[in-house]
Scaffold this motif. Structure first.
Motif, PDB file in Angstrom:
ATOM      1  N   ARG A 206      14.007   5.597  36.388  1.00  0.00           N
ATOM      2  CA  ARG A 206      13.345   4.933  37.507  1.00  0.00           C
ATOM      3  C   ARG A 206      12.014   4.378  37.026  1.00  0.00           C
ATOM      4  NH1 ARG A 206      15.247   6.550  42.742  1.00  0.00           N
ATOM      5  NH2 ARG A 206      16.728   8.283  42.672  1.00  0.00           N
ATOM      6  N   GLY A 207      11.613   3.260  37.597  1.00  0.00           N
ATOM      7  CA  GLY A 207      10.324   2.690  37.230  1.00  0.00           C
ATOM      8  C   GLY A 207      10.239   1.245  37.653  1.00  0.00           C
ATOM      9  N   ASP A 208       9.019   0.774  37.860  1.00  0.00           N
ATOM     10  CA  ASP A 208       8.810  -0.612  38.262  1.00  0.00           C
ATOM     11  C   ASP A 208       9.273  -1.568  37.168  1.00  0.00           C
ATOM     12  OD1 ASP A 208       7.725   0.415  40.528  1.00  0.00           O
ATOM     13  OD2 ASP A 208       5.666  -0.186  40.119  1.00  0.00           O
ATOM     14  N   SER A 209       9.535  -2.807  37.548  1.00  0.00           N
ATOM     15  CA  SER A 209       9.915  -3.824  36.576  1.00  0.00           C
ATOM     16  C   SER A 209       8.829  -3.968  35.518  1.00  0.00           C
ATOM     17  CB  SER A 209      10.130  -5.169  37.277  1.00  0.00           C
ATOM     18  OG  SER A 209      11.230  -5.090  38.160  1.00  0.00           O
ATOM     19  N   GLY A 210       9.252  -4.026  34.258  1.00  0.00           N
ATOM     20  CA  GLY A 210       8.301  -4.207  33.173  1.00  0.00           C
ATOM     21  C   GLY A 210       7.672  -2.937  32.667  1.00  0.00           C
ATOM     22  N   SER A 211       8.111  -1.776  33.172  1.00  0.00           N
ATOM     23  CA  SER A 211       7.473  -0.520  32.760  1.00  0.00           C
ATOM     24  C   SER A 211       8.058   0.046  31.473  1.00  0.00           C
ATOM     25  CB  SER A 211       7.568   0.522  33.885  1.00  0.00           C
ATOM     26  OG  SER A 211       8.917   0.743  34.260  1.00  0.00           O
ATOM     27  N   GLY A 212       9.145  -0.522  30.980  1.00  0.00           N
ATOM     28  CA  GLY A 212       9.679  -0.105  29.684  1.00  0.00           C
ATOM     29  C   GLY A 212      10.928   0.748  29.754  1.00  0.00           C
ATOM     30  N   LYS A 213      11.769   0.523  30.769  1.00  0.00           N
ATOM     31  CA  LYS A 213      12.963   1.359  30.937  1.00  0.00           C
ATOM     32  C   LYS A 213      13.955   1.173  29.778  1.00  0.00           C
ATOM     33  CE  LYS A 213      13.704  -0.191  35.178  1.00  0.00           C
ATOM     34  NZ  LYS A 213      12.446  -0.918  35.451  1.00  0.00           N
ATOM     35  N   GLU A 214      14.143  -0.075  29.331  1.00  0.00           N
ATOM     36  CA  GLU A 214      15.091  -0.278  28.234  1.00  0.00           C
ATOM     37  C   GLU A 214      14.572   0.325  26.929  1.00  0.00           C
ATOM     38  OE1 GLU A 214      17.561  -3.753  25.837  1.00  0.00           O
ATOM     39  OE2 GLU A 214      16.882  -4.157  27.884  1.00  0.00           O
ATOM     40  N   LEU A 215      13.272   0.249  26.688  1.00  0.00           N
ATOM     41  CA  LEU A 215      12.706   0.873  25.493  1.00  0.00           C
ATOM     42  C   LEU A 215      12.960   2.381  25.493  1.00  0.00           C
ATOM     43  CD1 LEU A 215       9.245  -0.873  24.947  1.00  0.00           C
ATOM     44  CD2 LEU A 215      11.367  -1.225  23.681  1.00  0.00           C
ATOM     45  N   LEU A 216      12.801   3.002  26.666  1.00  0.00           N
ATOM     46  CA  LEU A 216      13.040   4.440  26.763  1.00  0.00           C
ATOM     47  C   LEU A 216      14.523   4.747  26.566  1.00  0.00           C
ATOM     48  CD1 LEU A 216      11.897   7.243  27.214  1.00  0.00           C
ATOM     49  CD2 LEU A 216      12.178   6.906  29.683  1.00  0.00           C
ATOM     50  N   ALA A 217      15.392   3.899  27.132  1.00  0.00           N
ATOM     51  CA  ALA A 217      16.834   4.101  26.943  1.00  0.00           C
ATOM     52  C   ALA A 217      17.201   4.026  25.465  1.00  0.00           C
ATOM     53  CB  ALA A 217      17.606   3.061  27.751  1.00  0.00           C
ATOM     54  N   ARG A 218      16.645   3.062  24.748  1.00  0.00           N
ATOM     55  CA  ARG A 218      16.914   2.940  23.312  1.00  0.00           C
ATOM     56  C   ARG A 218      16.388   4.153  22.548  1.00  0.00           C
ATOM     57  NH1 ARG A 218      18.650  -1.985  21.518  1.00  0.00           N
ATOM     58  NH2 ARG A 218      18.581  -3.689  23.022  1.00  0.00           N
TER      59      ARG A 218
ATOM     60  N   VAL B 235      24.423  -0.590  23.849  1.00  0.00           N
ATOM     61  CA  VAL B 235      24.733  -1.842  24.540  1.00  0.00           C
ATOM     62  C   VAL B 235      24.065  -1.813  25.912  1.00  0.00           C
ATOM     63  CG1 VAL B 235      26.554  -3.322  25.465  1.00  0.00           C
ATOM     64  CG2 VAL B 235      26.945  -2.056  23.343  1.00  0.00           C
ATOM     65  N   ALA B 236      23.334  -2.880  26.252  1.00  0.00           N
ATOM     66  CA  ALA B 236      22.650  -2.955  27.548  1.00  0.00           C
ATOM     67  C   ALA B 236      23.147  -4.160  28.325  1.00  0.00           C
ATOM     68  CB  ALA B 236      21.142  -3.047  27.350  1.00  0.00           C
TER      69      ALA B 236
ATOM     70  N   LYS C  27      37.380  -7.626  24.871  1.00  0.00           N
ATOM     71  CA  LYS C  27      36.919  -6.275  25.158  1.00  0.00           C
ATOM     72  C   LYS C  27      35.688  -6.326  26.063  1.00  0.00           C
ATOM     73  CE  LYS C  27      38.429  -3.801  21.000  1.00  0.00           C
ATOM     74  NZ  LYS C  27      37.967  -2.996  19.830  1.00  0.00           N
ATOM     75  N   GLY C  28      35.579  -5.341  26.937  1.00  0.00           N
ATOM     76  CA  GLY C  28      34.393  -5.236  27.774  1.00  0.00           C
ATOM     77  C   GLY C  28      33.316  -4.411  27.097  1.00  0.00           C
ATOM     78  N   LEU C  29      32.170  -4.317  27.755  1.00  0.00           N
ATOM     79  CA  LEU C  29      31.034  -3.613  27.161  1.00  0.00           C
ATOM     80  C   LEU C  29      31.281  -2.115  27.016  1.00  0.00           C
ATOM     81  CD1 LEU C  29      28.048  -5.467  28.882  1.00  0.00           C
ATOM     82  CD2 LEU C  29      29.076  -5.875  26.645  1.00  0.00           C
TER      83      LEU C  29
ATOM     84  N   THR D  54      26.074   4.374  23.424  1.00  0.00           N
ATOM     85  CA  THR D  54      25.393   4.435  24.724  1.00  0.00           C
ATOM     86  C   THR D  54      25.506   3.096  25.430  1.00  0.00           C
ATOM     87  OG1 THR D  54      23.790   6.030  23.842  1.00  0.00           O
ATOM     88  CG2 THR D  54      23.190   4.878  25.878  1.00  0.00           C
ATOM     89  N   LEU D  55      25.834   3.133  26.700  1.00  0.00           N
ATOM     90  CA  LEU D  55      25.860   1.929  27.535  1.00  0.00           C
ATOM     91  C   LEU D  55      24.761   2.044  28.577  1.00  0.00           C
ATOM     92  CD1 LEU D  55      27.145  -0.752  28.462  1.00  0.00           C
ATOM     93  CD2 LEU D  55      28.711   0.594  29.885  1.00  0.00           C
ATOM     94  N   MET D  56      23.846   1.083  28.564  1.00  0.00           N
ATOM     95  CA  MET D  56      22.773   1.068  29.553  1.00  0.00           C
ATOM     96  C   MET D  56      23.119   0.084  30.657  1.00  0.00           C
ATOM     97  SD  MET D  56      18.775  -0.033  29.287  1.00  0.00           S
ATOM     98  CE  MET D  56      17.703   0.158  30.717  1.00  0.00           C
ATOM     99  N   LEU D  57      23.183   0.583  31.886  1.00  0.00           N
ATOM    100  CA  LEU D  57      23.437  -0.243  33.060  1.00  0.00           C
ATOM    101  C   LEU D  57      22.099  -0.497  33.742  1.00  0.00           C
ATOM    102  CD1 LEU D  57      26.603   1.644  34.365  1.00  0.00           C
ATOM    103  CD2 LEU D  57      26.532  -0.440  32.972  1.00  0.00           C
TER     104      LEU D  57
END
Length: 465
Positions: A169-181, A195-196, A227-229, A237-240
């Motif tokens: 959870r987090g506001d847009s631009g707070s770095g959610k994808e970086l944390l997922a990676r 894969v995101a 093939k799908g993601l 890891t698949l990030m949705l």
């Protein structure tokens, strides 16, 4: 524990002799030790340095050890706490363990047992405590010295050890994808794909095919099998991302995939087993979305095994200079600029800015100053231009206090329609002192009486003074 990077412990006890003895024993065991004689002093230390464990006496002056634990838990959820309990405080310590204290020891404690419990707590509660530089590669993209981010990363490192689904959870631009990676890199799946996909950026008609794949002829443009993601992320890891924007019809199909651990491409009658770790992310309030019937409750609980919440940039302002200079050194060469740093007043403006767009907005601001900069130091004017906030003003403490005081007095006079006696009473000041404050800020009570008169109010005699 590595000798090069011994864990730091915070020891809290108001007994100076006990504090000295504990410190000596823990330092002899190879730990770095900080000490505090009260809960207040301990909390102040936590603002400037983050230990890997807190060891506290239950009985402290002012706030006791239990109150300290509650405060530590609210600020640093992953920080383990061990309590030392005298005979009379054992019931409190037992209750504390039910609320999340790692353990408690009774006085007089056994030194060997204390060291064993500390080692256990560090192993379970702070996986990065003994990490050397090589062990930090998993979080290398996340630049921070914030205690709040340190807690979040500690939790992320623990979660990475398992295959549990994670909701970021987090506001847009707070770095959610970086944390997922980072979670992916810290996991046993690190050598498999990450894969995101942004669930809100792809039309519903295409998102299903993107996720699950399709066979030739499944629809007009399906000229070959694809093939799908889920299959592309096999073993990884698949990030949705922006899962809260996924259409309801697709939520049902996603739930089925998560339950069966298999996907069926569009147009196919055959399912394919998939082994992926799911990390989802959203800036939306999913609880409100469920209440409004926009998000499935059963899917929510499938995705939300563990929740991690990223702070906004405004909540980690101590990271702004670090991030700004990191981006500067990264972007200046891209634009062929020899820019070394920010002018002090420019850096103050960055720290004081509101940052509704969070880290992403800061990156964009730094990129703009790199594109337009012509001198080794980034000036305030260029930062203000990039922020589109020419009125950015960094106040000194005295200026901020002066402004607050004046606005506070104006608010009271408005509230009381210029009645000095009532305003002084609300401010808990005698009338003479209150008049001095009004004179200091050149405020005339009579100027506020007209507001009351316009509303049909009758000012008291004291207003005229």
């Amino acid at each position: 524990m590595s000798e090069a990077t011994p864990a730091r412990l915070l020891v809290v006890d108001d007994d100076a002799d006990m504090l000295r003895l504990l410190s000596m024993r823990l330092q002899a065991a190879g730990y770095r030790v900080s000490t505090a004689v009260s809960a207040e002093a301990a909390l102040a230390l936590l603002e400037v340095e983050r230990p890997q464990l807190v060891l506290s006496d239950v009985r402290l002056p002012g706030r006791d050890g239990l109150a300290l634990f509650d405060e530590v838990r609210s600020r640093h959820r992953s920080l383990p706490v061990i309590l030392l309990a005298a005979h009379g405080t054992i019931p409190d310590a037992v209750e504390a363990t039910r609320r999340g204290v790692f353990t408690y020891l009774t006085k007089p404690y056994d030194s060997k047992e204390l060291l064993e419990r500390i080692a256990q707590a560090l192993a379970l509660g702070a996986p990065e405590a003994s990490a050397g530089p090589a062990d930090e590669a998993w979080r290398s993209e996340i630049v921070s010295r914030s205690a709040r981010m340190a807690d979040l990363l500690a939790e992320a490192r623990m979660v990475a050890r398992s295959d549990a689904s994670v909701l970021l959870r987090g506001d847009s631009g707070s770095g959610k994808e970086l944390l997922a990676r980072a979670i992916h890199r810290a996991s046993a799946r690190a050598d498999r794909p990450f894969v995101a996909v942004n669930c809100g950026a792809i039309p519903e008609t295409l998102l299903e095919s993107e996720l699950f794949g399709h066979v030739k002829g499944a629809f007009t443009d399906a000229v070959s099998n694809r093939k799908g993601l889920f299959q592309e992320a096999a073993g990884g890891t698949l990030m949705l991302d922006e899962i809260g924007d996924m259409p309801p019809a697709l939520q049902v199909k996603l739930l089925r995939v998560l339950q069966e651990r298999a996907v069926r491409p569009l147009g196919s009658s055959q399912s394919h087993a998939v082994d992926v770790r799911i990390i989802s992310a959203t800036h939306r309030d999913l609880d409100a979305a469920m209440a409004a019937g926009q998000f499935r409750e059963d899917l929510y609980y499938r995705l939300n095994v563990v929740t991690l919440t990223l702070p906004t940039l405004a909540e980690r302002r101590e990271d702004i200079p670090l991030l700004a200079n990191h981006f500067l050194h990264k972007l200046a060469p891209k634009y062929g600029r020899r820019i070394s740093s920010f002018a002090p007043e420019a850096l103050k403006a960055l720290i004081a800015a509101p940052w509704p767009g969070n880290v992403r907005q800061l990156y964009n601001v730094v990129e703009q100053v790199c594109a337009l900069g012509t001198s080794p130091l980034v000036p305030l004017s260029l930062v203000q231009r990039a922020l589109r906030a020419p009125s950015v003003q960094v106040l000194t403490y005295a200026e901020a206090k002066q402004r607050f005081e004046r606005e506070y007095l104006v608010g009271l006079l408005k509230l009381t329609d210029g009645n000095v006696a009532d305003a002084a009473r609300l401010a808990d000041r005698n009338r003479t002192e209150f008049y001095r404050l009004l004179q200091k800020h050149a405020l005339t009570p009579g100027h506020f009486q007209s507001q009351g008169a316009e509303r049909g109010l009758s000012p008291s005699g004291d207003d005229a003074k």
